[in-house]
Design an enzyme around this catalytic site. Structure first.
Site, PDB file in Angstrom:
ATOM      1  N   HIS A 261       0.839  -1.206   0.000  1.00 55.07           N
ATOM      2  CA  HIS A 261       0.000   0.000   0.000  1.00 55.07           C
ATOM      3  C   HIS A 261       0.875   1.257   0.000  1.00 55.07           C
ATOM      4  CE1 HIS A 261      -3.543  -2.436   0.739  1.00 55.07           C
ATOM      5  NE2 HIS A 261      -4.280  -1.353   0.673  1.00 55.07           N
TER       6      HIS A 261
ATOM      7  N   LYS B 191      -9.649  -8.568   8.166  1.00 58.40           N
ATOM      8  CA  LYS B 191     -10.327  -8.930   9.413  1.00 58.40           C
ATOM      9  C   LYS B 191     -10.371  -7.711  10.315  1.00 58.40           C
ATOM     10  CE  LYS B 191      -6.272 -10.744  11.880  1.00 58.40           C
ATOM     11  NZ  LYS B 191      -6.114  -9.988  13.136  1.00 58.40           N
TER      12      LYS B 191
END
Lengths: 200, 281
Positions: free
Chosen positions: A39, A104
């Site tokens: 990222h 998650k």
């Protein structure tokens, strides 16, 4: 509650519109792995005026850093990592066209609002089920940032990869819903707000 | 004086790294099965089923239970009458981690220079090692591959003495609430109370070595463990924070004397993939 609806990735506008928080979905198609280091590198590249190493428009990003495969295996254990760490990059990713993310845990308020604006969803996969999820990944190929090892960007072909819709395009949040439904009593009885606190 | 070879330590650590990552401890499995029976939320029941199924696949295929094969935390209990020969103890442990992770197809998750370059060390070394010197001539080695998701939700605070038991409970519950799904519930909640700033976190982590269902021998502490467990499971967070009754499988508390001015509390969470393996040399 929709049960085990199969959805093709990349997700169509219609598919996105049909998903509601709490829906259990089986993803079949192509998804891309990217986590913390990838990222950062994508966004730093874009800031320098470079194109992302893959076309992110319409794509699904899976926050995962797999274990190495044994000989003959497609991929090792490959469950989701905690999504909030990607929150600081997610607004940019949504602007680059990402339509779905898989991880998650929950997402921050800003990201949840941005998902409504960009008509994108966040899926939860079960943390700690990497051995099981590995079996739904039929092909895996590093497509960028190979030097990042487990954090490289991989193109995965998945068949019936099980997830649940945590945040839909309408602003619903499964974590809020779940807790509201199952909470039994007020969590704090003491002077909670006065306690020292070293993080969030 | 009993001699223990460094090469035996290396081999043992390598084996423990792999076994810990493939085989969920029996007590954790039993606790998960019990939780599955008692869970009321259908969604939570499904999550628990998947977790149990995952442990079977990992065992059968010798594949890591979780892709995050952790920081390798090693606890040593070194008998004061044991003598380690044929090499340096820390190097023996480090080599064990290196071999275990490479040979076991486990993920290398450690990076050097944490605040800047963060370059992967490439072999999951170095381990974090805690050593206690104990009576006897044995070496007890426990390997705990500790995942980042739960470790990152650790909290420590030095409460005021007057905050008492209620303060400890509130701080713990706040930690659990704010962690939500990040640490991968259902959790084992490790709590240290007392000591000093660094020691209270050590106690919290050390409490995670205890088997699920085993209580602190002090009845007052055991009672607090029970009370906290029921409060945590009343939050509704549930497995993966998708709602349910099973937010934690156990609360383990270790205490130590402390200074008259202080009430240190440390919370170290363990995910449901509570990997731990011990051997005695």
């Amino acid at each position: 509650m929709n049960r085990n609806k199969t959805v093709i990735t990349p997700l169509s506008e219609e598919a996105l519109a049909g998903l509601r928080a709490g829906d259990q979905v089986l993803l079949t198609g192509v998804i891309y792995t990217a986590r913390d280091a990838a990222h950062r590198r994508i966004i730093e590249g874009v800031d320098r005026g470079e194109k992302p190493p893959i076309d992110l428009r319409g794509q699904t990003l899976y926050y995962v850093g797999p274990t190495p495969p044994r000989p003959g295996q497609v991929i090792g254990s490959a469950g989701p990592t905690t999504a909030y760490r990607m929150d600081s990059f997610t607004l940019r990713m949504l602007s680059l066209g990402v339509k779905a993310t898989i991880g998650k845990g929950g997402r921050g308020k800003e990201v949840r609002e941005a998902m409504v604006k960009h008509r994108a969803v966040y899926f939860g996969a079960i943390g700690g089920s990497g051995a099981l999820l590995s079996g739904t990944i039929k092909r895996a190929e590093v497509v960028a940032y190979e030097d990042l090892g487990t954090e490289a960007i991989r193109r995965l072909e998945v068949v019936e990869f099980p997830v649940i819709v945590v945040n839909d395009i309408y602003g619903n949040d499964l974590l809020e819903q779940g807790k509201a439904e199952w909470r039994r009593d007020a969590p704090f009885k003491g002077a909670y707000s006065e306690l020292p606190h070293n993080g969030g | 004086m009993r001699e223990i070879r460094a090469s035996a330590i290396t081999e043992t650590v390598a084996r423990l790294c792999q076994e810990a990552n493939y085989y969920l401890p029996e007590d954790v499995l039993e606790a998960l099965k019990r939780a599955r029976q008692e869970e009321e939320s259908p969604r939570a029941q499904q999550v628990l089923d998947v977790i149990l199924q995952n442990s079977q696949i990992a065992r059968e295929k010798q594949i890591a239970l979780c892709q995050d094969t952790g920081t390798t935390v090693i606890f040593l209990e070194l008998g004061q009458d044991a003598h380690i020969v044929g090499g340096d103890l820390l190097e023996a442990l480090t080599e064990g981690v290196r071999r275990g992770y490479k040979g076991g197809f486990l993920r290398n998750s450690m990076v050097r220079q944490p605040f800047s370059r963060r370059v992967n060390t490439g072999d999951n070394t170095p381990p974090v090692v805690h050593t206690e010197i104990v009576p006897g001539d044995r070496l007890k080695i426990t390997v705990m591959p500790k995942g980042g998701g739960c470790e990152n939700m650790s909290r420590m605070a030095i409460l005021r003495p007057g905050d008492g038991k209620q303060g400890v409970m509130d701080f713990t519950l706040r930690t659990i609430e704010e962690s939500g799904g990040n640490p991968c519930p259902p959790l084992i909640v490790g709590i240290g109370i007392g000591g000093s700033a660094e020691y209270v976190m050590y106690l919290a982590k050390k409490s995670l070595l205890r088997k699920v269902g085993e209580h602190n021998p002090d009845p007052e502490v055991a009672e607090l463990e029970e009370e906290l467990l029921s409060r945590i499971n009343a939050t509704g967070i549930g497995p993966q924070a998708w709602g349910g009754r099973t937010t934690a499988l156990a609360v383990n508390i270790e205490t130590f004397a402390t200074h008259i001015t202080a009430l240190p509390v440390g919370v170290n969470l363990q995910c449901h993939s509570a990997r731990l393996k011990t051997a005695v040399l």
